[in-house]
Scaffold this active site. Structure first.
Site, mmCIF file in Angstrom:
data_model
loop_
_atom_site.group_PDB
_atom_site.id
_atom_site.type_symbol
_atom_site.label_atom_id
_atom_site.label_comp_id
_atom_site.label_asym_id
_atom_site.label_seq_id
_atom_site.Cartn_x
_atom_site.Cartn_y
_atom_site.Cartn_z
ATOM 1 N N ASP A 175 0.802 -1.231 0.000
ATOM 2 C CA ASP A 175 0.000 0.000 0.000
ATOM 3 C C ASP A 175 0.835 1.281 0.000
ATOM 4 O O ASP A 175 0.269 2.384 -0.005
ATOM 5 C CB ASP A 175 -0.955 0.015 1.201
ATOM 6 C CG ASP A 175 -2.134 -0.921 1.002
ATOM 7 O OD1 ASP A 175 -2.619 -1.011 -0.143
ATOM 8 O OD2 ASP A 175 -2.563 -1.550 1.974
ATOM 9 N N ASP B 192 -5.583 -4.523 -6.275
ATOM 10 C CA ASP B 192 -5.351 -3.164 -5.770
ATOM 11 C C ASP B 192 -3.900 -2.727 -5.983
ATOM 12 O O ASP B 192 -3.597 -1.549 -6.145
ATOM 13 C CB ASP B 192 -5.662 -3.068 -4.272
ATOM 14 C CG ASP B 192 -6.744 -4.021 -3.802
ATOM 15 O OD1 ASP B 192 -6.936 -5.067 -4.441
ATOM 16 O OD2 ASP B 192 -7.380 -3.736 -2.792
HETATM 17 N N1 GLY Z 1 -7.123 -1.730 -1.142
HETATM 18 C C1 GLY Z 1 -8.187 -2.206 -0.361
HETATM 19 C C2 GLY Z 1 -9.530 -1.926 -0.907
HETATM 20 O O1 GLY Z 1 -9.719 -1.558 -2.045
HETATM 21 O O2 GLY Z 1 -10.456 -2.097 -0.148
#
Ligand code: GLY
Length: 394
Positions: free
Chosen positions: A113, A174
């Site tokens: 992230d 993601d």
């Molecule tokens: N990256 C986590 C989500 O999209 O919930």
């Protein structure tokens, strides 16, 4: 394709009958809401807005830490607001919340992230201020993110903490968004190898996080030693076989962005393929249910965040395609008008948007206002404005 054409004709009609000053009316609303949030945040603190429950009127605030993956979005919202309004009070707040994330460039990677955290904050900060200290943080963090790359697999390990539960090296959809920081760093004084890592990651994601029809799996799992693909499954979607709306949205945004940096036509073609599937399966108003295959539809919750991510991506996609891009721009504008009309936090709460879904299978953030919806909504409105004014997007 027929449904997609009907969708676009409807969008064209809507754009002809709507307010002539859109998106400025929506941007003015966003600026007012941002000021409401700033007024309710504790002074001299960097607690950041995360979400607002359906029965609440105030932001739930989280401490900035390496585990809080959404902490870059609030500074990002502030930078977009500063870009729109030129308000130096907001710029000063944006600096404060951005700089609270600087520690991420000095510690080992917790997970993938880092791009969300540092590119949404420092990326916009550098774009708007050209402050060299911000570029240096981005370059250092890009190098940190690259430490999660496994060359045998060819992807970044998204969740080190989930290796035991998932049974191997895992790569989630993601993660596509975090490639933006790698591509950018490679072009702005960082290690050129970062772009190779990003390309490799995108190629493997294309291969193993998607089905033949262009719908996505949230997670692909690999043997970290041999690099062999073991299985693809879901984590935040309804089922392994379903299309989780925000996962598909990350893919649309991610592959469009990959084309921006590489000009590789494979990424553009793929972005179109997965976008067309998404558009063809949307409900009439253009805002997805949280998962396209939840049997509870039409009573299932929506996900305004996925709509905002996709609207922003489609505006970029539209600029890559000449005349053929017009349908995507029209679709994006229809989505943004619908979010403006029926998904505002409005007088109830200071979020820009409500009705997003975070982690449905975990029962978490269902029908909430969530900060990343606001970030991509503000971004999309600014992109639309630039397109209308004939200005470059980047
Ligand atoms: N990256 C986590 C989500 O999209 O919930």
């Amino acid at each position: 394709m027929t449904k997609f054409l009907i969708f676009c004709l409807g969008a064209l009609a809507a754009s002809c009958t709507g307010s002539p000053s859109f998106p400025d009316t929506a941007l003015d609303y966003c600026a007012a809401q941002v000021r409401r949030t700033l007024a309710e945040l504790p002074a001299d603190s960097t607690l950041t807005p995360r979400n607002i429950a359906p029965d609440s009127t105030r932001w739930h605030l989280n401490r900035v830490c390496k585990e809080e993956w959404t902490a870059g979005f609030w500074p990002g919202v502030l930078w977009y607001d500063y870009e729109y309004t030129g308000d130096t009070t907001v710029r000063n707040a944006a600096r404060r919340y951005t700089e609270a994330l600087g520690f991420l460039s000095e510690i080992p990677a917790y997970d993938h992230d880092l791009g969300f955290l540092v590119y949404c904050s420092y990326g916009n900060a550098y774009r708007l201020t050209r402050d060299e200290r911000y570029r240096e943080v981005i370059l250092r963090t890009a190098d940190t993110l690259a430490t999660l790359f496994n060359p045998r697999v060819g992807t970044i390990l998204s969740w080190p903490r989930e290796i035991p539960a998932l049974g191997g090296h895992n790569t989630i959809m993601d993660n596509m968004i975090n490639l933006e920081m790698l591509f950018w760093a490679a072009e702005n004084g960082g290690d050129p190898r970062l772009a190779e890592i990003a390309r490799s990651h995108a190629d493997r994601t294309m291969q193993y996080n998607f089905r033949e029809d262009g719908s996505s799996y949230h997670v692909a799992v690999y043997d970290p030693a041999s690099g062999a693909h073991l299985r693809s499954c879901t984590h935040q979607g309804y089922a392994d076989s379903s299309m989780w709306a925000r996962g598909q949205a990350w893919g649309i945004y991610g592959f469009t962005m990959c084309y921006r940096f590489t000009h590789d036509p494979r990424y553009l073609e793929f972005a179109r393929k997965i976008t067309d599937l998404y558009l063809n399966r949307l409900p009439e108003d253009g805002i997805p249910y949280w998962d396209f295959d939840d049997p509870a539809i039409p009573s299932a919750p929506r996900d305004a965040s996925a709509a905002a991510v996709v609207a922003s991506a489609l505006l970029e996609l539209s600029t890559c395609l000449g005349n053929e891009g017009e349908a995507y721009r029209t679709a994006a504008e229809k989505m943004l008008r619908e979010l403006d009309r029926n998904y505002r936090g409005g007088t109830r709460c200071p979020a820009l948007l409500v009705h997003s879904t975070g982690h449905h299978p975990a029962g978490s953030e269902i029908d909430y206002a969530i900060i990343y919806a606001d970030y991509y909504y503000y971004e999309a409105l600014l992109r639309l404005r630039r397109i209308q004014r004939g200005e470059p997007l980047f």
